[in-house]
Scaffold this motif. Sequence first.
Motif, short mmCIF file in Angstrom:
data_model
loop_
_atom_site.label_atom_id
_atom_site.label_comp_id
_atom_site.label_asym_id
_atom_site.label_seq_id
_atom_site.Cartn_x
_atom_site.Cartn_y
_atom_site.Cartn_z
N LEU A 136 0.81 -1.22 0.00
CA LEU A 136 0.00 0.00 0.00
C LEU A 136 0.85 1.27 0.00
O LEU A 136 0.53 2.25 -0.67
N ILE A 137 1.94 1.24 0.76
CA ILE A 137 2.72 2.47 1.01
C ILE A 137 3.91 2.60 0.09
O ILE A 137 4.51 3.67 -0.03
N GLN A 138 4.28 1.55 -0.61
CA GLN A 138 5.51 1.58 -1.41
C GLN A 138 5.52 2.67 -2.49
O GLN A 138 6.61 3.13 -2.86
N PRO A 139 4.38 3.12 -3.01
CA PRO A 139 4.45 4.25 -3.95
C PRO A 139 5.05 5.52 -3.34
O PRO A 139 5.51 6.40 -4.07
N TYR A 140 5.10 5.60 -2.02
CA TYR A 140 5.57 6.82 -1.35
C TYR A 140 7.02 6.75 -0.89
O TYR A 140 7.66 7.77 -0.69
N THR A 141 7.55 5.52 -0.71
CA THR A 141 8.92 5.39 -0.20
C THR A 141 9.40 3.96 -0.43
O THR A 141 8.67 3.13 -0.98
N SER A 142 10.62 3.65 0.01
CA SER A 142 11.19 2.33 -0.23
C SER A 142 10.63 1.30 0.75
O SER A 142 10.18 1.64 1.86
N ALA A 143 10.69 0.05 0.35
CA ALA A 143 10.22 -1.04 1.21
C ALA A 143 11.00 -1.09 2.52
O ALA A 143 10.43 -1.32 3.59
N THR A 144 12.32 -0.87 2.43
CA THR A 144 13.16 -0.90 3.63
C THR A 144 12.75 0.19 4.60
O THR A 144 12.66 -0.03 5.82
N ASN A 145 12.50 1.38 4.09
CA ASN A 145 12.09 2.49 4.94
C ASN A 145 10.74 2.20 5.60
O ASN A 145 10.52 2.55 6.77
N ILE A 146 9.84 1.56 4.88
CA ILE A 146 8.53 1.22 5.44
C ILE A 146 8.70 0.26 6.61
O ILE A 146 8.13 0.47 7.69
N VAL A 147 9.47 -0.81 6.39
CA VAL A 147 9.66 -1.82 7.44
C VAL A 147 10.34 -1.21 8.67
O VAL A 147 9.91 -1.44 9.81
N ASP A 148 11.40 -0.44 8.45
CA ASP A 148 12.14 0.14 9.57
C ASP A 148 11.27 1.13 10.34
O ASP A 148 11.28 1.15 11.59
N THR A 149 10.53 1.97 9.62
CA THR A 149 9.69 2.97 10.29
C THR A 149 8.57 2.30 11.07
O THR A 149 8.24 2.70 12.19
#
Length: 229
Positions: free
Chosen positions: A33-46
């Motif tokens: 859902l959120i990957q259009p806004y940022t990287s997958a790694t950043n999503i998981v870490d955040t």
Amino acid sequence: MTKDIKVIAFDADDTLWDNEIYFREAEQAFKDLIQPYTSATNIVDTLFNTELQNLPIYGYGIKGFTLSMVETAVKLTQGDLPPHITHQILDIGKSMLNRPVQLIDGVESVLDALHKDYRLMVATKGDLLDQQRKVKQSQLMQYFKHVEVMSDKKENDYRQILQQQNIAPKEFLMIGNSLKSDVLPVLNIDAHAVHVPYAITWLHEHAEVPQHPNFLAVEKITEILNVMR
């Protein structure tokens, strides 16, 4: 180990039934859902950092995880989170809460064998309503004398259970998949612990394997019978 033990407590999630796999599936759906806004790694870490920050407020469980997903999405979209994505995140959380309980292989045969000679109980942490739902749906209540849903699993939490249930530490054995929550605090109060690993462990629950005379590690839950009989 078996000489003094009278009470055996079982963790619930990822010890009696599957749980963590559903969090990882939800995390993947959230990333999509959120990957259009940022990287997958950043999503998981955040998301992970948000979960940790929120543990003292929400505690453990699906509801707190869902709120952390919403908060993470707001952060990563810089406050411009589309309403339809908010609804989709809430749907992810609701689908987790509606998951049927899937027992881990061998669990019921172990409980059936042990409850004849030991007093069995559930000692788990998480959201009270959700854990009660899962215990009921598991159809395992016939084996347990007591169910304890804890906000956390630290030394004082276990001490309180033992005091309330009139159990001496040497008489108590905890069985669970988390070294951090099910093993280390139990050993620190001079009780006994068995670690039964699950295929997936949340990063927050990782810990070093202890060297302790009251500790035993097995590969699967059915191996408990070789020790306790």
